[in-house]
Design a protein around this motif. Structure first.
Motif, mmCIF file in Angstrom:
data_model
loop_
_atom_site.group_PDB
_atom_site.id
_atom_site.type_symbol
_atom_site.label_atom_id
_atom_site.label_comp_id
_atom_site.label_asym_id
_atom_site.label_seq_id
_atom_site.Cartn_x
_atom_site.Cartn_y
_atom_site.Cartn_z
ATOM 1 N N SER A 24 26.070 72.630 74.519
ATOM 2 C CA SER A 24 25.130 72.415 75.625
ATOM 3 C C SER A 24 25.262 73.528 76.667
ATOM 4 O O SER A 24 26.338 74.114 76.843
ATOM 5 C CB SER A 24 25.365 71.054 76.284
ATOM 6 O OG SER A 24 26.530 71.086 77.081
ATOM 7 N N THR A 30 26.408 69.112 70.214
ATOM 8 C CA THR A 30 26.125 68.337 69.009
ATOM 9 C C THR A 30 26.129 69.246 67.787
ATOM 10 O O THR A 30 26.527 70.412 67.870
ATOM 11 C CB THR A 30 24.759 67.608 69.158
ATOM 12 O OG1 THR A 30 24.600 66.671 68.090
ATOM 13 C CG2 THR A 30 23.593 68.585 69.167
ATOM 14 N N ASP A 54 28.011 72.774 79.097
ATOM 15 C CA ASP A 54 29.361 73.032 78.594
ATOM 16 C C ASP A 54 29.678 74.527 78.576
ATOM 17 O O ASP A 54 30.758 74.940 78.993
ATOM 18 C CB ASP A 54 29.543 72.446 77.191
ATOM 19 C CG ASP A 54 29.665 70.932 77.192
ATOM 20 O OD1 ASP A 54 30.157 70.364 78.187
ATOM 21 O OD2 ASP A 54 29.278 70.325 76.175
ATOM 22 N N PHE A 104 24.576 67.035 76.050
ATOM 23 C CA PHE A 104 25.790 66.989 75.242
ATOM 24 C C PHE A 104 25.732 68.001 74.105
ATOM 25 O O PHE A 104 24.668 68.255 73.546
ATOM 26 C CB PHE A 104 25.986 65.590 74.645
ATOM 27 C CG PHE A 104 26.111 64.517 75.694
ATOM 28 C CD1 PHE A 104 27.291 64.370 76.411
ATOM 29 C CD2 PHE A 104 25.057 63.681 75.979
ATOM 30 C CE1 PHE A 104 27.413 63.394 77.384
ATOM 31 C CE2 PHE A 104 25.161 62.695 76.945
ATOM 32 C CZ PHE A 104 26.345 62.556 77.656
#
Length: 145
Positions: free
Chosen positions: A69, A59, A72, A57
């Protein structure tokens, strides 16, 4: 006389580590700037660096870093990257302004903030809207346990 134009997000340092990753973050910042300038101003104020990491994830790190990430960034979806930056900048905003919330409450507020942004993007992917709505429901359900 020579004039140089620079993009106003140049104050954010974007790590240049993957093929096209920096360029996609720049495109995402342009989307944010075009679609929602007040939220863009918060991104610029709160974030000093955007980096990348191998966790699942995206962050934040410290008081002014957004970490996207690998999963992503490799998706290459500019609207998703924009939403991530918006979401994480809200976390940085709370931290910078000493607003301490229950983790679930903070996530709900960040997803609502992200959802508000996404609804301003013309022809935004429906799955991005659904993801925010589902995450809001998820964190609300955790509060009821």
């Amino acid at each position: 006389m020579l004039f140089f134009t620079t993009q106003s997000f140049s104050q954010i340092v974007i790590d240049d580590v993957g093929e096209g990753w920096k360029k996609n973050v720049e495109k995402s910042l342009e989307v944010i700037k075009k679609v929602d300038s007040p939220k863009y101003d918060i991104v610029i104020k709160q974030c000093k660096r955007i980096g990348f990491w191998n966790n699942k994830f995206s962050t934040t790190e410290g008081n002014d870093v957004i970490l996207i990430s690998k999963q992503d960034i490799q998706s290459g979806n500019i609207n998703n990257l924009s939403a991530i930056i918006i979401h994480e900048s809200k976390h940085l905003y709370y931290r910078d302004n000493n607003i301490f919330l229950d983790e679930r409450d903070e996530e709900i507020l960040c997803y609502q903030y992200e959802l508000d942004f996404l609804k301003k993007i013309p022809l935004v992917e429906n799955w991005l809207i659904k993801h925010c709505e589902n995450m809001i429901k998820y964190y609300r359900s955790l509060k009821q346990q």
